[in-house]
Write an enzyme that holds these catalytic residues in place. Sequence first.
Site, PDB file in Angstrom:
ATOM      1  N   TYR A 144       0.848  -1.190   0.000  1.00  0.00           N
ATOM      2  CA  TYR A 144       0.000   0.000   0.000  1.00  0.00           C
ATOM      3  C   TYR A 144       0.884   1.240   0.000  1.00  0.00           C
ATOM      4  O   TYR A 144       1.802   1.345   0.813  1.00  0.00           O
ATOM      5  CB  TYR A 144      -0.900  -0.004   1.239  1.00  0.00           C
ATOM      6  CG  TYR A 144      -1.845   1.169   1.330  1.00  0.00           C
ATOM      7  CD1 TYR A 144      -2.870   1.337   0.390  1.00  0.00           C
ATOM      8  CD2 TYR A 144      -1.728   2.112   2.348  1.00  0.00           C
ATOM      9  CE1 TYR A 144      -3.744   2.408   0.478  1.00  0.00           C
ATOM     10  CE2 TYR A 144      -2.609   3.187   2.438  1.00  0.00           C
ATOM     11  CZ  TYR A 144      -3.615   3.335   1.505  1.00  0.00           C
ATOM     12  OH  TYR A 144      -4.482   4.399   1.591  1.00  0.00           O
ATOM     13  N   ASP A 239       9.190   2.986   0.203  1.00  0.00           N
ATOM     14  CA  ASP A 239       8.091   3.615   0.927  1.00  0.00           C
ATOM     15  C   ASP A 239       8.284   3.266   2.393  1.00  0.00           C
ATOM     16  O   ASP A 239       7.951   2.169   2.834  1.00  0.00           O
ATOM     17  CB  ASP A 239       6.745   3.103   0.398  1.00  0.00           C
ATOM     18  CG  ASP A 239       5.577   3.669   1.180  1.00  0.00           C
ATOM     19  OD1 ASP A 239       5.816   4.368   2.191  1.00  0.00           O
ATOM     20  OD2 ASP A 239       4.431   3.403   0.785  1.00  0.00           O
ATOM     21  N   LYS A 267       3.558   8.937   9.121  1.00  0.00           N
ATOM     22  CA  LYS A 267       3.335   8.286  10.412  1.00  0.00           C
ATOM     23  C   LYS A 267       4.257   8.790  11.539  1.00  0.00           C
ATOM     24  O   LYS A 267       4.054   9.899  12.008  1.00  0.00           O
ATOM     25  CB  LYS A 267       3.342   6.784  10.218  1.00  0.00           C
ATOM     26  CG  LYS A 267       2.178   6.391   9.264  1.00  0.00           C
ATOM     27  CD  LYS A 267       1.837   4.940   9.164  1.00  0.00           C
ATOM     28  CE  LYS A 267       0.523   4.798   8.403  1.00  0.00           C
ATOM     29  NZ  LYS A 267       0.586   4.095   7.147  1.00  0.00           N
TER      30      LYS A 267
END
Length: 428
Positions: A144, A239, A267
Amino acid sequence: MRYQRSSALFQSALKFIPGGVNSPVRAFKAVGGSPVFVQKAKGAYLYDVDGNQLIDYISSWGPMILGHAFEPVLEAVKDRADRGTSYGMPTELETQIAELVVQMVPNIDKVRMVNSGTEACMSSVRLARGYTGREKIIKFAGCYHGHSDAFLIQAGSGATTFGSPNSPGVTQGTAMDTLLAQFNDLESVSLHFEKHPEKIAAIIIEPVAGNMGCIPPKAGFVEGLRKFCDEYQSLLIFDEVMTGFRLAKGGAQEALGVKADIMTYGKVLGGGLPVGAFAARKEIMDHLAPDGPVYQAGTLSGNPLAMAAGFAMLTHLNDHADIFERLKIKTKVLADGMAGEIDKKGIPYQINQYGSMLSLHFTEKQVVNFETAALGNNDRFKQYFQGMLDRGVYLPPSAFESCFLNDALSEEDIDFTLSALENWLNSL
Ligand SMILES: *Cc1c(COP(=O)(O)O)cnc(C)c1O
């Protein structure tokens, strides 16, 4: 435990918010029942609107690596808020956090702040395309990278949970430029390079996958991707929205000992406020506006409250780098304890763990990619999730999500969690 008030609040939310939530996985569709509404959180615990205390294993999907309401972060935000919340002009704080990121992370010279991991990944691909003059990217099934169009091709996380891997609204043209490969399978990558040797701008990957449960890379896999990129002059994009500042100071690059060309963050970087970032060596970042022609911008990018939270968070992690090792050990203790309990029952399962990321899959086959992750017994997972919730443990509400441990979790919390698991297993 009781969830009447959560249930009532969810019913009201359904009237005005699509699905009652602002991000799909929160809706509990994969596990059934009504989502838990939070009143407040502190340290390792969530306190819901019904007065339940829950041990938190999602840590806001990663950011709260130091536990909730961590004082130095709160102080920094409060102090900044008194001076105004947004200017649309530069602040010294932006340079301070950028300098710290460059210091902590290998192989980058400059960093651009954005507002989410999605933005970071979307912009990193545009930069890779602008830099290489090529159009295609390779992504892995089950990884993702946020919800921008090019990535919604067999994306993991919520996109998988709801069985709509190829979302309506994504054009055929966009899908054609995203080449799909299998995680932990270099052969599937090599086929694309053979077919399009001069068309692939970048490979984008979660170096340790966290959106199909936790799936670590096999030995040599990420190294192999590095080799392909060098051979075909493509860029390797890590990522690190999940792994950055979680697996080590220098994220997965440091933990795995492999250097990528562009890194994306989010995050943990935002300390619980909405932040993303992408970073690379100078020669790549120089292609970005206003220095270069690749456009990217943001009204609230580098927002002072968000930067204050992020700077306090990173400063703490930089000064206390033993946290990463401590978290890893804690997670290993939990993983071993879980295995011990489930072994007693003879239920088929796989536990994957890397650093402070962990996932449990109810399947006999080793979980090494999206296909094997999807073999898990969903009914069993539902029972497990609800069983643990009833016993005061909050897990990610989907088998395609990883647990994220935080530094506030104590040995007693881990013991409590293992007792809850034992108790649930005995109830079957
Ligand atoms: C969460 C996540 C994103 C998206 O970040 P948002 O802030 O939710 O947009 C991208 N990549 C990975 C690996 C993630 O875990």
